[in-house]
Scaffold this active site. Structure first.
Site, mmCIF file in Angstrom:
data_model
loop_
_atom_site.group_PDB
_atom_site.id
_atom_site.type_symbol
_atom_site.label_atom_id
_atom_site.label_comp_id
_atom_site.label_asym_id
_atom_site.label_seq_id
_atom_site.Cartn_x
_atom_site.Cartn_y
_atom_site.Cartn_z
ATOM 1 N N CYS A 39 -14.716 -50.705 -79.050
ATOM 2 C CA CYS A 39 -13.213 -50.787 -79.434
ATOM 3 C C CYS A 39 -12.105 -50.419 -78.340
ATOM 4 C CB CYS A 39 -13.279 -50.103 -80.794
ATOM 5 S SG CYS A 39 -14.715 -50.223 -81.829
ATOM 6 N N ARG A 48 -13.340 -54.831 -72.720
ATOM 7 C CA ARG A 48 -14.361 -53.686 -73.263
ATOM 8 C C ARG A 48 -15.175 -54.383 -74.406
ATOM 9 N NH1 ARG A 48 -11.848 -48.306 -72.950
ATOM 10 N NH2 ARG A 48 -12.793 -47.716 -74.798
ATOM 11 N N TRP A 57 -15.264 -53.794 -82.124
ATOM 12 C CA TRP A 57 -16.538 -54.273 -81.866
ATOM 13 C C TRP A 57 -17.295 -53.659 -83.083
ATOM 14 C CZ3 TRP A 57 -21.467 -52.424 -80.749
ATOM 15 C CH2 TRP A 57 -22.403 -53.225 -80.285
ATOM 16 N N ASN A 105 -11.335 -45.494 -83.005
ATOM 17 C CA ASN A 105 -12.521 -45.766 -82.107
ATOM 18 C C ASN A 105 -13.520 -44.701 -82.302
ATOM 19 O OD1 ASN A 105 -11.220 -47.850 -80.975
ATOM 20 N ND2 ASN A 105 -11.085 -46.973 -78.875
ATOM 21 N N GLY A 106 -14.792 -45.093 -82.226
ATOM 22 C CA GLY A 106 -15.948 -44.145 -82.579
ATOM 23 C C GLY A 106 -16.644 -44.292 -83.987
ATOM 24 N N GLU A 127 -31.386 -56.099 -60.585
ATOM 25 C CA GLU A 127 -29.898 -56.252 -61.113
ATOM 26 C C GLU A 127 -29.520 -57.697 -60.976
ATOM 27 O OE1 GLU A 127 -27.465 -54.659 -62.161
ATOM 28 O OE2 GLU A 127 -25.660 -55.563 -61.362
ATOM 29 N N LYS A 160 -27.711 -59.624 -64.094
ATOM 30 C CA LYS A 160 -26.610 -60.332 -64.055
ATOM 31 C C LYS A 160 -26.775 -62.004 -64.667
ATOM 32 C CE LYS A 160 -24.189 -58.125 -63.199
ATOM 33 N NZ LYS A 160 -24.459 -56.705 -63.452
ATOM 34 N N GLU A 171 -27.015 -61.576 -68.360
ATOM 35 C CA GLU A 171 -25.864 -61.083 -69.034
ATOM 36 C C GLU A 171 -24.620 -62.307 -69.300
ATOM 37 O OE1 GLU A 171 -24.662 -56.627 -68.029
ATOM 38 O OE2 GLU A 171 -24.540 -58.049 -66.240
ATOM 39 N N HIS A 175 -49.589 -59.745 -61.289
ATOM 40 C CA HIS A 175 -50.193 -59.175 -62.598
ATOM 41 C C HIS A 175 -49.669 -59.693 -64.056
ATOM 42 C CE1 HIS A 175 -52.324 -56.609 -59.619
ATOM 43 N NE2 HIS A 175 -51.249 -56.547 -59.062
ATOM 44 N N LYS A 188 -18.092 -53.957 -72.471
ATOM 45 C CA LYS A 188 -17.990 -53.286 -71.099
ATOM 46 C C LYS A 188 -18.095 -51.581 -71.438
ATOM 47 C CE LYS A 188 -16.738 -53.002 -66.560
ATOM 48 N NZ LYS A 188 -17.835 -53.569 -65.926
HETATM 49 C C1 G6P Z 1 -22.719 -51.780 -70.572
HETATM 50 C C2 G6P Z 1 -22.122 -52.976 -69.527
HETATM 51 C C3 G6P Z 1 -23.084 -52.756 -68.387
HETATM 52 C C4 G6P Z 1 -23.184 -51.532 -67.824
HETATM 53 C C5 G6P Z 1 -23.792 -50.501 -68.704
HETATM 54 C C6 G6P Z 1 -23.329 -48.914 -68.330
HETATM 55 O O1 G6P Z 1 -24.191 -52.275 -71.008
HETATM 56 O O2 G6P Z 1 -22.272 -54.029 -70.100
HETATM 57 O O3 G6P Z 1 -22.526 -53.615 -67.500
HETATM 58 O O4 G6P Z 1 -23.970 -51.474 -66.587
HETATM 59 O O5 G6P Z 1 -22.857 -50.530 -69.931
HETATM 60 O O6 G6P Z 1 -22.232 -48.565 -68.228
HETATM 61 P P1 G6P Z 1 -21.414 -47.469 -67.338
HETATM 62 O O7 G6P Z 1 -20.065 -47.613 -67.541
HETATM 63 O O8 G6P Z 1 -22.148 -46.138 -67.783
HETATM 64 O O9 G6P Z 1 -21.968 -47.544 -66.137
#
Ligand code: G6P
Length: 633
Positions: free
Chosen positions: A2, A27, A75, A110-111, A506, A510, A513, A529, A628
Site C-alpha cells: 500500500c 510498490r 494491496w 498502511n499496515g 536469481e 527474474k 516474476e 537428481h 515491491k
Molecule cells: C518482494 C519483491 C522482491 C524482493 C523481496 C525482498 O518480494 O518483489 O523483488 O526481492 O520483496 O525485498 P527487500 O526490499 O527486502 O529486498
C-alpha cells in the site's frame, strides 16, 4: 505494498495526490482512492478498484479545487480489492438504523490492525455502521469516536497542537490499536490540517515553502519538496501548510530533524527507457561504482565503512555471520556466503528471514547478523532482525532506502546508494548487495588472514567491475533475438555451480516474476537428481558457464542436457568455441574472477527475463500479484 500520499498547501491537491500515487505504483496495489475537501469543508471521496487510470478518470473533471487531500493505493489484505474496500475510509457516526449521519474525517492506512474485530464490535455497539470489509475502517470510526469525546470534554484549539481535539483524537485512537500503521487523517471543516502517525509502517513528510507533502516513501516528494522528515515509530505529525510539529504519541512534543531531500524528479522518472526495469538494468555500472565509492582503502588494502557502529574489538570477535533476507536479497545473501567464507574464512549461514523469525536457532556470542533488504521495510526481514536483536546480538543492515525501518532499527549498516529502485523485480539492488558483500569479505578477510597483497588484488578486481558490467550490457540486442526464439517456452531451467549457483536462482526468479514462465534454478550438478526429468526439446536450460574454477565440471553437465535434446542457452566467456559447439545459443560476457562472476552474469539474465516478458506483453514494472515492498507477513 500500500502507498500513502497527502498534500496540504496552496496547489490543487487532487493533481498532486494522483501524481504521487503514480510514483508509488511500483510498490504494488490493486485499488486506489483519494479524498479532498469541497468549498464547504465537506469530504469528497473517489475510489476505484484496479489501476490508477480508473481513479484518474473519476478525478479529472469534477473534483473540488481543494488544496488539501489524501490518497492511497491498496494491496488487499482484509477484504477483496473492490471500490468499497479501497481507501480512504470515512469516519462518522451512524445511528445504528440509518447510515452515516455525519462524516467527520477520512483516513488512509498502511499496515494491519490485529485487534480490529474487537474494536469493530465495540464501535458497532456505539452505532457506527461499517461499509467495508477492511481492518482499516475501524481506525476511521475510532478516531471519530475519540474526536467526539475530545470536543465534548472541552479540548480547545490551542497554540499547542498536541492539545487540539483533532490531534488528541488521533493520539487516543492509535493508543488503542494493536498492529502496524502508517496513518493519515483529513478532517471535515479543517482545510488547513492533516494528522499523520506511524508505527511499523513508514511515513515521510516533504517540506516545501507554504506546503507539505506526506508519503509512505520519498518518491512522491521528488521535484516538489527539497527537505524531508522521516517519522519514527510512535510519532504523530501535525501538518499545516506552514508548520510541521512532530509529537510523541504518549509523551508529547519531540524534536525532529529536517534533512535535505537528495532525490530529483529525474531519479524517479524513466529517463527515456521504456520501463523502469530496463533503466535500472542499465544504471548498474554507475550503481556499482556508488556502492564502492569512498569504501576502498589502498593504504590498508581493505574496505572502509562509516556506519557499522561496532567497536574494532566487537568486530575482531565476530566468529560467525548470519545473512538473512527475502527474495532477491536472499539470493544476494547466498553470494555473500561464498564470498565471506572464501576470503574471510568465517562460517556464514544464510537464512530466509521468514524462517529465521520463528526457528529460534541457537546463536552464540560472536555471531553477527546482517539483514539484507532493498526496501528496508520487508516485514519478515524486520521481524528476523528484531528477534536476533532481542537476544542481544549485534544486527546490521545492508539496505538501499535511507531512513527505512530496518535501517533505523539495526545497530548500524551499509547503504547501497543505488538510488530508487522502482521496477518490482529487483536488478540494480541485487548487484549492489553483492558488491557490498564483497566489500565485507575483504574487510573481514583483512581483519583475519588475508595478506596486504591479496587485499590490493581484490580491490583492483573490484575497480574493474563497472567496466565489465558495461561490456556485459552490450549483449542487449543479441539477448533480445534469443528472447524471441524462446518466448513461448513454458519451463526454463537455470543451472550454475559455486558462485554462479545463486545467480541461477536469481535468473529463474527474474523470469518467473515478470514473464510468468515457470523457471527453476539449480546447482548444475544437482540437475541429474530430479530436474533432468523435465528436459525435452521444448525446455530450455540456461547455463552459467564462464571460464573459471568449475568450468570443466559445468561442461559435463551441459553435455548431459544436450544428450537429452534439451536446448541450451549458454552464458559464456568471449570466444569459447567449446561452448559454442555444444550450446544452441550463446551470450558472451566478459571474463571476471570467479568471485565477481555473480555480478557480471546477473546482467544477461536480467536482460533475458526483461525481453521475454516484454515480448509476451507482460507488465514488466508491475507484475501481477507482486509488491515491491512486502510489509505483511
Ligand atoms: C518482494 C519483491 C522482491 C524482493 C523481496 C525482498 O518480494 O518483489 O523483488 O526481492 O520483496 O525485498 P527487500 O526490499 O527486502 O529486498
Amino acid at each position: 505494498m500500500c502507498g500513502i500520499v497527502g498534500y496540504v498547501g496552496f496547489r490543487r491537491a487532487a493533481d498532486l495526490v494522483v501524481e504521487g500515487l503514480r510514483r508509488l505504483e511500483y510498490r504494488g496495489y490493486d485499488s486506489a482512492g483519494l479524498a479532498v475537501l469541497d468549498d464547504e469543508g465537506r469530504i469528497d471521496v473517489r475510489k476505484a478498484a484496479g489501476r490508477l487510470a480508473r481513479l484518474e478518470s473519476l478525478v479529472r473533471d469534477q473534483v473540488p479545487e481543494a488544496s488539501i487531500g489524501i490518497g492511497h493505493t491498496r494491496w488487499a489484505t482484509h477484504g477483496a480489492p473492490t471500490d468499497g474496500n479501497a481507501h480512504p475510509h470515512l469516519g462518522g457516526c451512524g445511528t445504528g438504523h440509518s447510515s452515516v449521519v455525519h462524516e467527520s474525517l477520512a483516513i488512509v492506512h498502511n499496515g494491519v490492525i490485529e485487534n480490529y474485530r474487537g474494536l469493530k464490535t465495540r464501535l458497532e455497539a456505539e452505532g457506527y455502521v461499517f461499509r467495508s470489509e477492511t481492518d482499516s475502517e475501524v481506525i476511521a470510526h475510532l478516531v471519530d469516536s475519540c474526536l467526539k469525546q475530545a470536543l465534548e470534554t472541552g479540548s480547545r484549539v490551542t497554540d499547542e497542537p498536541a492539545d487540539s481535539p483533532w490531534v488528541v483524537a488521533v493520539r487516543e485512537a492509535i493508543a488503542q490499536l494493536r498492529g502496524t500503521y502508517g496513518l493519515l487523517v483529513l478532517f471535515a471543516g479543517r482545510p488547513d490540517l492533516l494528522v499523520a502517525a506511524r508505527l511499523g509502517s513508514p511515513l515521510v513528510v516533504g517540506v516545501g515553502d507554504g506546503e507539505h507533502f506526506i508519503a509512505s516513501d520519498a518518491s512522491p516528494l521528488a521535484g516538489h519538496a527539497d527537505r524531508i522528515v522521516y517519522l519514527a515509530d510512535h510519532e504523530v505529525a501535525v501538518i499545516t501548510p506552514d508548520t510541521l510539529r512532530v509529537i510523541h504519541r504518549d509523551s508529547g512534543r519531540v524534536e525532529h530533524s529536517v534533512l535535505p531531500l537528495e532525490l530529483s524528479a529525474a531519479d524517479v522518472g524513466m529517463g527515456g527507457y521504456s520501463h523502469f526495469m530496463l533503466k535500472e538494468i542499465h544504471e548498474q555500472p554507475e550503481t556499482i561504482r556508488a556502492a564502492m565509492r569512498g569504501r576502498l582503502s589502498r593504504d590498508d588494502a581493505t574496505a572502509v565503512f562509516g556506519g557499522l557502529n561496532l567497536t574494532p574489538a566487537q568486530l575482531q570477535h565476530v566468529n560467525r555471520i548470519v545473512l538473512t533476507g527475502c527474495g532477491t536479497s536472499w539470493h544476494a545473501a547466498l553470494v555473500g556466503e561464498y564470498l565471506i567464507e572464501e576470503f574471510a574464512r568465517l562460517p556464514v549461514e544464510v537464512e530466509y528471514a521468514s524462517e529465521l523469525r520463528y526457528r529460534n536457532p541457537p546463536i552464540d556470542e560472536g555471531t553477527l547478523l546482517f539483514a539484507i533488504t532493498q526496501s528496508g521495510e520487508t516485514a519478515d526481514t524486520l521481524a528476523a532482525l528484531r528477534e536476533v536483536k532481542r537476544k542481544g546480538h549485534p544486527t546490521l543492515a545492508i539496505c538501499n532506502v535511507v531512513g527505512s525501518t530496518i535501517a533505523n532499527e539495526a545497530d548500524g549498516g551499509i547503504y547501497l546508494h543505488a538510488g530508487p529502485e522502482i521496477g518490482v523485480a529487483s536488478t540494480k539492488a541485487f548487484t549492489s548487495q553483492c558488491v557490498v558483500l564483497a566489500l565485507l569479505a575483504l574487510y573481514f578477510g583483512r581483519l583475519r588472514h588475508m595478506s596486504y597483497e591479496k587485499g590490493l588484488e581484490f580491490i583492483a578486481a573490484l575497480e574493474r567491475l563497472p567496466g565489465l558490467v558495461t561490456e556485459a550490457l552490450e549483449a542487449d540486442t543479441a539477448i533480445r533475438t534469443i528472447a524471441e526464439k524462446y518466448r513461448n517456452a513454458s519451463t526454463f531451467l537455470y543451472l550454475g555451480r559455486q558462485y554462479n549457483f545463486p545467480v541461477a536462482l536469481e535468473g529463474a526468479l527474474k523470469l518467473k516474476e515478470i514473464s510468468y514462465i515457470h523457471a527453476e534454478g539449480y546447482p548444475a550438478a544437482e540437475m541429474k537428481h530430479g530436474p533432468i526429468a523435465l528436459v525435452d526439446q521444448l525446455t530450455p536450460s540456461v547455463f552459467l558457464i564462464p571460464q573459471g574454477a568449475v568450468y570443466d565440471k559445468v561442461i559435463l553437465n551441459l553435455e548431459e542436457i544436450k544428450a537429452r535434446k534439451g536446448p541450451v542457452i549458454a552464458i559464456a566467456s568471449p570466444g569459447d568455441e567449446r561452448v559454442r559447439e555444444l550450446a544452441d545459443d550463446v551470450i558472451e560476457v566478459p571474463d571476471a574472477p570467479d568471485f565477481l562472476q555473480p555480478i557480471v552474469e546477473a546482467i544477461p539474465l536480467q536482460l533475458l527475463a526483461y525481453h521475454i516478458a516484454v515480448l509476451r506483453g507482460c507488465d514488466v514494472d508491475k507484475p501481477r500479484n507482486l509488491a515491491k515492498s512486502v510489509t505483511v507477513e
